[in-house]
Design a protein around this motif. Structure first.
Motif: not given
Length: 82
Positions: A4-6, A16-19, A51-52, A75-78
Motif C-alpha cells: 500500500k502506498a500513500f 503512489p509513494l512506496y517505502n 503502512r503507507g 527507502i522511498f520511491w514512487y
C-alpha cells in the motif's frame, strides 16, 4: 516492501509513494519506538509511514535516511503510472 502506498502529487497527478522502512529497521534491529526516537517522531508516525498511510515530509525522509546512512531513494520511491 510496502504494497500500500500513500499518493503524492507529482506533475499534477497523484502517484503512489512506496517505502522499505520496515525492511531497513529490521536490518539494524530497532523497533518502531526506537526508530521514532532516532528520527524525532512518534512510534505511530513510523507505523503510518510503513503502512503507507502517511507520506513523510522531505525533512523527515532525509532524517530517516541519515539513520541508515543511505540515500532517501533507497527507502522511498514512487512509480508513475502510464
Amino acid at each position: 516492501m510496502t504494497k500500500k502506498a500513500f499518493n503524492i502529487m507529482h506533475g499534477g497527478d497523484y502517484v503512489p509513494l512506496y517505502n522499505r522502512l520496515k525492511e531497513y529497521r529490521a536490518r539494524i534491529g530497532v523497533n518502531q519506538q526506537e526508530m521514532g526516537r532516532l528520527s524525532g517522531v512518534s512510534r505511530q508516525t513510523i507505523s503510518q509511514i510503513e503502512r503507507g498511510d502517511y507520506s513523510p515530509s522531505v525533512t523527515l525522509a532525509l532524517k530517516i535516511a541519515k539513520v541508515f546512512e543511505v540515500q532517501v531513494e533507497d527507502i522511498f520511491w514512487y512509480e508513475e503510472e502510464d
